[in-house]
Design a protein around this motif. Sequence first.
Motif, PDB file in Angstrom:
ATOM      1  N   VAL A  72      48.390  47.231  34.084  1.00 51.97           N
ATOM      2  CA  VAL A  72      47.552  46.446  33.172  1.00 51.97           C
ATOM      3  C   VAL A  72      46.149  46.351  33.771  1.00 51.97           C
ATOM      4  O   VAL A  72      45.983  46.008  34.941  1.00 51.97           O
ATOM      5  CB  VAL A  72      48.128  45.034  32.965  1.00 51.97           C
ATOM      6  CG1 VAL A  72      47.161  44.160  32.177  1.00 51.97           C
ATOM      7  CG2 VAL A  72      49.479  45.112  32.256  1.00 51.97           C
ATOM      8  N   VAL A  73      45.149  46.627  32.938  1.00 50.89           N
ATOM      9  CA  VAL A  73      43.755  46.597  33.384  1.00 50.89           C
ATOM     10  C   VAL A  73      42.954  45.640  32.509  1.00 50.89           C
ATOM     11  O   VAL A  73      43.152  45.601  31.287  1.00 50.89           O
ATOM     12  CB  VAL A  73      43.137  48.013  33.317  1.00 50.89           C
ATOM     13  CG1 VAL A  73      41.629  47.961  33.460  1.00 50.89           C
ATOM     14  CG2 VAL A  73      43.728  48.900  34.391  1.00 50.89           C
ATOM     15  N   GLU A  74      42.067  44.878  33.146  1.00 52.05           N
ATOM     16  CA  GLU A  74      41.144  44.028  32.397  1.00 52.05           C
ATOM     17  C   GLU A  74      40.010  43.577  33.301  1.00 52.05           C
ATOM     18  O   GLU A  74      40.147  43.546  34.530  1.00 52.05           O
ATOM     19  CB  GLU A  74      41.865  42.808  31.807  1.00 52.05           C
ATOM     20  CG  GLU A  74      40.995  41.815  31.040  1.00 52.05           C
ATOM     21  CD  GLU A  74      40.239  42.373  29.837  1.00 52.05           C
ATOM     22  OE1 GLU A  74      39.555  43.403  29.996  1.00 52.05           O
ATOM     23  OE2 GLU A  74      40.306  41.758  28.768  1.00 52.05           O
ATOM     24  N   ALA A  75      38.871  43.241  32.685  1.00 49.67           N
ATOM     25  CA  ALA A  75      37.736  42.644  33.392  1.00 49.67           C
ATOM     26  C   ALA A  75      37.724  41.153  33.079  1.00 49.67           C
ATOM     27  O   ALA A  75      38.132  40.731  31.995  1.00 49.67           O
ATOM     28  CB  ALA A  75      36.428  43.294  32.944  1.00 49.67           C
ATOM     29  N   SER A  76      37.236  40.361  34.025  1.00 51.46           N
ATOM     30  CA  SER A  76      37.386  38.910  33.884  1.00 51.46           C
ATOM     31  C   SER A  76      36.240  38.152  34.530  1.00 51.46           C
ATOM     32  O   SER A  76      35.727  38.533  35.577  1.00 51.46           O
ATOM     33  CB  SER A  76      38.713  38.479  34.526  1.00 51.46           C
ATOM     34  OG  SER A  76      38.797  37.067  34.640  1.00 51.46           O
ATOM     35  N   ALA A  77      35.877  37.019  33.893  1.00 54.07           N
ATOM     36  CA  ALA A  77      34.918  36.093  34.485  1.00 54.07           C
ATOM     37  C   ALA A  77      35.607  35.119  35.430  1.00 54.07           C
ATOM     38  O   ALA A  77      34.955  34.376  36.139  1.00 54.07           O
ATOM     39  CB  ALA A  77      34.198  35.310  33.389  1.00 54.07           C
ATOM     40  N   GLY A  78      36.931  35.105  35.433  1.00 57.24           N
ATOM     41  CA  GLY A  78      37.619  34.210  36.361  1.00 57.24           C
ATOM     42  C   GLY A  78      39.023  33.831  35.966  1.00 57.24           C
ATOM     43  O   GLY A  78      39.975  34.112  36.701  1.00 57.24           O
ATOM     44  N   ASN A  79      39.228  33.213  34.800  1.00 61.98           N
ATOM     45  CA  ASN A  79      40.550  32.712  34.448  1.00 61.98           C
ATOM     46  C   ASN A  79      41.511  33.778  33.949  1.00 61.98           C
ATOM     47  O   ASN A  79      42.721  33.675  34.153  1.00 61.98           O
ATOM     48  CB  ASN A  79      40.432  31.598  33.395  1.00 61.98           C
ATOM     49  CG  ASN A  79      39.963  30.291  33.983  1.00 61.98           C
ATOM     50  OD1 ASN A  79      40.326  29.940  35.102  1.00 61.98           O
ATOM     51  ND2 ASN A  79      39.156  29.551  33.245  1.00 61.98           N
ATOM     52  N   THR A  80      40.984  34.795  33.296  1.00 61.51           N
ATOM     53  CA  THR A  80      41.865  35.860  32.807  1.00 61.51           C
ATOM     54  C   THR A  80      42.505  36.620  33.963  1.00 61.51           C
ATOM     55  O   THR A  80      43.681  37.008  33.877  1.00 61.51           O
ATOM     56  CB  THR A  80      41.075  36.828  31.905  1.00 61.51           C
ATOM     57  OG1 THR A  80      40.611  36.111  30.762  1.00 61.51           O
ATOM     58  CG2 THR A  80      41.943  37.984  31.449  1.00 61.51           C
ATOM     59  N   ALA A  81      41.762  36.833  35.033  1.00 60.84           N
ATOM     60  CA  ALA A  81      42.281  37.603  36.167  1.00 60.84           C
ATOM     61  C   ALA A  81      43.526  36.967  36.781  1.00 60.84           C
ATOM     62  O   ALA A  81      44.567  37.631  36.884  1.00 60.84           O
ATOM     63  CB  ALA A  81      41.191  37.802  37.220  1.00 60.84           C
ATOM     64  N   PRO A  82      43.501  35.691  37.205  1.00 59.60           N
ATOM     65  CA  PRO A  82      44.724  35.117  37.760  1.00 59.60           C
ATOM     66  C   PRO A  82      45.851  34.999  36.734  1.00 59.60           C
ATOM     67  O   PRO A  82      47.023  35.131  37.087  1.00 59.60           O
ATOM     68  CB  PRO A  82      44.290  33.740  38.273  1.00 59.60           C
ATOM     69  CG  PRO A  82      42.974  33.460  37.672  1.00 59.60           C
ATOM     70  CD  PRO A  82      42.350  34.787  37.389  1.00 59.60           C
ATOM     71  N   ALA A  83      45.502  34.783  35.470  1.00 54.44           N
ATOM     72  CA  ALA A  83      46.535  34.684  34.438  1.00 54.44           C
ATOM     73  C   ALA A  83      47.275  36.006  34.277  1.00 54.44           C
ATOM     74  O   ALA A  83      48.516  36.049  34.243  1.00 54.44           O
ATOM     75  CB  ALA A  83      45.918  34.245  33.113  1.00 54.44           C
ATOM     76  N   LEU A  84      46.538  37.099  34.173  1.00 45.79           N
ATOM     77  CA  LEU A  84      47.179  38.410  34.056  1.00 45.79           C
ATOM     78  C   LEU A  84      47.912  38.785  35.333  1.00 45.79           C
ATOM     79  O   LEU A  84      48.997  39.378  35.288  1.00 45.79           O
ATOM     80  CB  LEU A  84      46.135  39.473  33.720  1.00 45.79           C
ATOM     81  CG  LEU A  84      45.699  39.562  32.267  1.00 45.79           C
ATOM     82  CD1 LEU A  84      44.496  40.482  32.119  1.00 45.79           C
ATOM     83  CD2 LEU A  84      46.844  40.045  31.369  1.00 45.79           C
ATOM     84  N   ALA A  85      47.339  38.423  36.477  1.00 46.50           N
ATOM     85  CA  ALA A  85      47.997  38.723  37.750  1.00 46.50           C
ATOM     86  C   ALA A  85      49.343  38.028  37.843  1.00 46.50           C
ATOM     87  O   ALA A  85      50.336  38.613  38.294  1.00 46.50           O
ATOM     88  CB  ALA A  85      47.100  38.310  38.911  1.00 46.50           C
ATOM     89  N   LEU A  86      49.399  36.769  37.411  1.00 49.50           N
ATOM     90  CA  LEU A  86      50.662  36.017  37.427  1.00 49.50           C
ATOM     91  C   LEU A  86      51.686  36.648  36.489  1.00 49.50           C
ATOM     92  O   LEU A  86      52.847  36.862  36.863  1.00 49.50           O
ATOM     93  CB  LEU A  86      50.404  34.566  37.035  1.00 49.50           C
ATOM     94  CG  LEU A  86      51.643  33.673  36.918  1.00 49.50           C
ATOM     95  CD1 LEU A  86      51.365  32.279  37.455  1.00 49.50           C
ATOM     96  CD2 LEU A  86      52.123  33.564  35.460  1.00 49.50           C
ATOM     97  N   VAL A  87      51.267  36.926  35.264  1.00 48.29           N
ATOM     98  CA  VAL A  87      52.197  37.502  34.279  1.00 48.29           C
ATOM     99  C   VAL A  87      52.720  38.845  34.755  1.00 48.29           C
ATOM    100  O   VAL A  87      53.925  39.139  34.661  1.00 48.29           O
ATOM    101  CB  VAL A  87      51.516  37.621  32.901  1.00 48.29           C
ATOM    102  CG1 VAL A  87      52.368  38.450  31.944  1.00 48.29           C
ATOM    103  CG2 VAL A  87      51.261  36.239  32.303  1.00 48.29           C
ATOM    104  N   CYS A  88      51.836  39.686  35.278  1.00 46.66           N
ATOM    105  CA  CYS A  88      52.275  41.001  35.765  1.00 46.66           C
ATOM    106  C   CYS A  88      53.212  40.876  36.960  1.00 46.66           C
ATOM    107  O   CYS A  88      54.207  41.611  37.066  1.00 46.66           O
ATOM    108  CB  CYS A  88      51.066  41.857  36.124  1.00 46.66           C
ATOM    109  SG  CYS A  88      50.121  42.417  34.685  1.00 46.66           S
ATOM    110  N   ALA A  89      52.917  39.933  37.863  1.00 44.48           N
ATOM    111  CA  ALA A  89      53.809  39.716  39.006  1.00 44.48           C
ATOM    112  C   ALA A  89      55.194  39.309  38.533  1.00 44.48           C
ATOM    113  O   ALA A  89      56.211  39.806  39.028  1.00 44.48           O
ATOM    114  CB  ALA A  89      53.224  38.649  39.927  1.00 44.48           C
ATOM    115  N   ALA A  90      55.241  38.407  37.556  1.00 42.79           N
ATOM    116  CA  ALA A  90      56.520  37.918  37.048  1.00 42.79           C
ATOM    117  C   ALA A  90      57.307  39.011  36.332  1.00 42.79           C
ATOM    118  O   ALA A  90      58.540  39.014  36.345  1.00 42.79           O
ATOM    119  CB  ALA A  90      56.286  36.733  36.111  1.00 42.79           C
ATOM    120  N   LYS A  91      56.600  39.944  35.717  1.00 42.79           N
ATOM    121  CA  LYS A  91      57.245  41.016  34.968  1.00 42.79           C
ATOM    122  C   LYS A  91      57.469  42.278  35.803  1.00 42.79           C
ATOM    123  O   LYS A  91      58.052  43.248  35.319  1.00 42.79           O
ATOM    124  CB  LYS A  91      56.397  41.376  33.739  1.00 42.79           C
ATOM    125  CG  LYS A  91      56.464  40.354  32.606  1.00 42.79           C
ATOM    126  CD  LYS A  91      55.530  40.766  31.482  1.00 42.79           C
ATOM    127  CE  LYS A  91      55.792  39.990  30.211  1.00 42.79           C
ATOM    128  NZ  LYS A  91      57.014  40.433  29.497  1.00 42.79           N
TER     129      LYS A  91
END
Length: 357
Positions: A72-91
């Motif tokens: 999963v790839v995305e650019a982020s100002a801050g909150n999207t990055a940890p949110a996607l990182a958490l979801v990807c880690a869990a999955k």
Amino acid sequence: MNYINNITEAIGHTPLLKLNKIGKDAGANVFVKLEHLNPSGSYKDRMALAMVNAAEEGNTWNGKKLPADGVVVEASAGNTAPALALVCAAKGLKARLVLYRYQFEGETNSRMQITQAFGPEVTVSSEPGDYLTEEQVAEFSKEEPDIPHVIAAKMDCQRMEDGDPKTVWVDQIYNMANLDGQKSMAREIYDQLDGKIDAIGCSVAAGGTLYGLCEGLAELGVHPEMTFGVVPSGSECYLSLPKRECSYGEYKVSDARHKVAAAMGLDKWVTEESIIHKMVKAGYPDKCFLVTDEEARAMANRLCREEGIFCGMSSGANVLIALEIAKRLGPGKNVVTTIVDRRDRYLCEMPYEKYVV
């Protein structure tokens, strides 16, 4: 026994708090949705889960499906990055996250450190000059200084997706799963207030949260007396306001993104319709406000000290405007906004935290 099997099951279902101290003289009741209590620390968890789920099902703008061993790839100002990182880690998925270069005064910041804790690959975006001439960078920066950096980061994501069949760029700015993820918040607020919502609003960037709240309530037959958006003064990347308070029709969707995207060759951002364009076409918000870093910071400090809410600057901006709306509507009405994120991602900026969305 009562337990969950995956951290993603803890996303959402956040409490709704009435501000009985800060809001005691506001006129209307002011409620805040405590989205900073989501697992990664912000409302973006809802969006991240919805976008990754959609990608796994192949519900993407280009039909690309995220495989079990995908990235999963995305650019982020801050909150999207940890949110996607958490979801990807869990999955059990890999994530490559690009943080905007203009937000870094040193080699790292709190947002990057939080994101890295979940194990993704984290990079800082390319210089705009990697995609534009010096003259183009100077010209575009006059209109909106942050936009060349934002588009450069998105170009990085596009290149990552184009270069790997297992990589999916989820692109929150155009991804309608963003909207769908935030509709769950609207349903929760509806239940928590028995549908009695007279005004609702929040900070606006991509528009997914505000549009999701408005559309989610509309689907339940609720049409608040006022919807409102909040924008950082001096950083109007998505909505452009000619004055501090604008009614519908006075503000506009910024066209700076399209100019820079076209110059860099980010065709998707030129040909596709963004969420914020769709939101404004649908008639939202009724009012839009500019808030400065200083105003947002002062209210965030009050929320911490008077209400015990460990929140960031956008939450302060949201509550500042919600209180203004409450005074206009008067007693017996309900005004709702969001506590966006935890303050820990701003610690590296203290005491001069910036209001960003």
